[in-house]
Design an enzyme around this catalytic site. Structure first.
Site, PDB file in Angstrom:
ATOM      1  N   CYS A   6       0.817  -1.213   0.000  1.00  0.00           N
ATOM      2  CA  CYS A   6       0.000   0.000   0.000  1.00  0.00           C
ATOM      3  C   CYS A   6       0.853   1.266   0.000  1.00  0.00           C
ATOM      4  O   CYS A   6       2.006   1.249   0.422  1.00  0.00           O
ATOM      5  CB  CYS A   6      -0.887  -0.032   1.242  1.00  0.00           C
ATOM      6  SG  CYS A   6      -2.374   0.926   1.024  1.00  0.00           S
ATOM      7  N   ASP A 130      -5.897  -2.815  11.497  1.00  0.00           N
ATOM      8  CA  ASP A 130      -4.701  -1.981  11.598  1.00  0.00           C
ATOM      9  C   ASP A 130      -4.539  -1.578  13.062  1.00  0.00           C
ATOM     10  O   ASP A 130      -5.479  -1.665  13.855  1.00  0.00           O
ATOM     11  CB  ASP A 130      -4.880  -0.740  10.698  1.00  0.00           C
ATOM     12  CG  ASP A 130      -3.592   0.054  10.527  1.00  0.00           C
ATOM     13  OD1 ASP A 130      -2.521  -0.431  10.953  1.00  0.00           O
ATOM     14  OD2 ASP A 130      -3.652   1.168   9.957  1.00  0.00           O
TER      15      ASP A 130
HETATM   16  O1  LIG Z   1      -0.390   5.029   4.514  1.00  0.00           O
HETATM   17  C1  LIG Z   1      -0.997   6.058   4.817  1.00  0.00           C
HETATM   18  O2  LIG Z   1      -0.446   7.172   4.779  1.00  0.00           O
HETATM   19  C2  LIG Z   1      -2.442   5.972   5.232  1.00  0.00           C
HETATM   20  C3  LIG Z   1      -3.142   7.149   5.435  1.00  0.00           C
HETATM   21  C4  LIG Z   1      -4.464   7.113   5.807  1.00  0.00           C
HETATM   22  C5  LIG Z   1      -5.118   5.900   5.966  1.00  0.00           C
HETATM   23  C6  LIG Z   1      -4.421   4.708   5.770  1.00  0.00           C
HETATM   24  C7  LIG Z   1      -3.092   4.725   5.410  1.00  0.00           C
HETATM   25  N1  LIG Z   1      -2.369   3.561   5.223  1.00  0.00           N
HETATM   26  C8  LIG Z   1      -2.768   2.261   5.657  1.00  0.00           C
HETATM   27  O3  LIG Z   1      -2.212   1.983   6.917  1.00  0.00           O
HETATM   28  C9  LIG Z   1      -2.069   0.574   7.066  1.00  0.00           C
HETATM   29  C10 LIG Z   1      -0.812   0.197   7.801  1.00  0.00           C
HETATM   30  O4  LIG Z   1       0.319   0.840   7.355  1.00  0.00           O
HETATM   31  P1  LIG Z   1       1.786   0.463   7.932  1.00  0.00           P
HETATM   32  O5  LIG Z   1       2.170  -0.844   7.287  1.00  0.00           O
HETATM   33  O6  LIG Z   1       1.710   0.371   9.416  1.00  0.00           O
HETATM   34  O7  LIG Z   1       2.681   1.559   7.480  1.00  0.00           O
HETATM   35  C11 LIG Z   1      -2.162  -0.002   5.679  1.00  0.00           C
HETATM   36  O8  LIG Z   1      -3.399  -0.714   5.607  1.00  0.00           O
HETATM   37  C12 LIG Z   1      -2.254   1.178   4.755  1.00  0.00           C
HETATM   38  O9  LIG Z   1      -3.207   0.896   3.761  1.00  0.00           O
END
Ligand SMILES: O=C(O)c1ccccc1N[C@@H]1O[C@H](COP(=O)(O)O)[C@@H](O)[C@H]1O
Length: 211
Positions: A6, A130
């Site tokens: 992502c 998350d």
């Molecule tokens: O990644 C971003 O900036 C974000 C912003 C707003 C909503 C979701 C976002 N990302 C999502 O966050 C999770 C976990 O990320 P990480 O692996 O802990 O960095 C993932 O599902 C992204 O889609």
């Protein structure tokens, strides 16, 4: 197992990551995120991708109109709702976008909150868990309490997200068995700039588990 990478912002990284083994790519449509991409950027990143790759737009508290316009103009195959969207909102979105995968992301603080995921079962295709962060919606690099998830078996497929990296993914998957995993900050050099070496290492490590 599905593997979603992502926060893609660069079109040339999109195909490279799909070729390394990702089954889904995510594009952040949340304007406050450092990984935010415009419709034009999503179109450029989606264009070279084969049909079998899921193309997911990530939204947080956007209107149904904003989501449906972005989905249709960017050729997305799914949406991830990462804000405070209610089950009713998911249901309304389903009426407007019947053939689009709806993934409801929940930022889980404790066991009680985990139980609220059942409220969404009838209205979404997929759940995504998350970690909770008081200031940030996502992409925080913060992990969930995996022990709390050991007994989690919803009647919908689900993604594990939150702070996953090539270094901790096998520890996580030894404890819990999600239908998919979702990584963002754990495979990047800086927000939105994916580190292809880390992505490659991730898929090399995933080969060693029975998924
Ligand atoms: O990644 C971003 O900036 C974000 C912003 C707003 C909503 C979701 C976002 N990302 C999502 O966050 C999770 C976990 O990320 P990480 O692996 O802990 O960095 C993932 O599902 C992204 O889609």
């Amino acid at each position: 197992m599905r593997v979603k990478i992502c926060g893609i912002t660069q079109p040339q990284q999109s195909l490279a990551i799909a070729n390394l083994g990702a089954t889904a790519l995510g594009f952040i449509c949340v304007p406050t995120s450092p990984r935010y991409v415009t419709i034009e950027q999503i179109q450029a990143a989606v264009a070279p991708l084969p049909d079998h790759i899921d193309k997911i737009g990530v939204f947080a508290n956007s209107s149904i109109l904003q989501i449906s316009e972005t989905v249709q103009t960017s050729n997305l195959t799914g949406v991830q709702l990462h804000g405070d969207e209610t089950p009713e909102f998911c249901d309304q979105l389903r009426q407007i976008l019947p053939n689009i995968e709806i993934i409801k992301a929940l930022r889980v603080r404790n066991l009680q909150q985990l139980e609220t995921t059942t409220n969404y079962i009838d209205y979404v295709d997929t759940l995504l868990l998350d970690a909770y962060h008081p200031q940030q919606l996502g992409g925080t690099g913060k992990t969930l309490d995996w022990e709390m998830l050991q007994a989690y078996k919803p009647s919908r497929p689900w993604f594990l997200a939150g702070g996953l990296t090539p270094d901790n993914i096998l520890t996580a998957l030894n404890q819990i068995h999600p239908n998919g995993i979702d990584l963002s900050s754990g495979v990047e050099r800086s927000p939105g700039d994916k580190d292809l070496d880390k992505v490659e290492l991730l898929f090399a490590r995933l080969k060693s588990v029975d998924i």
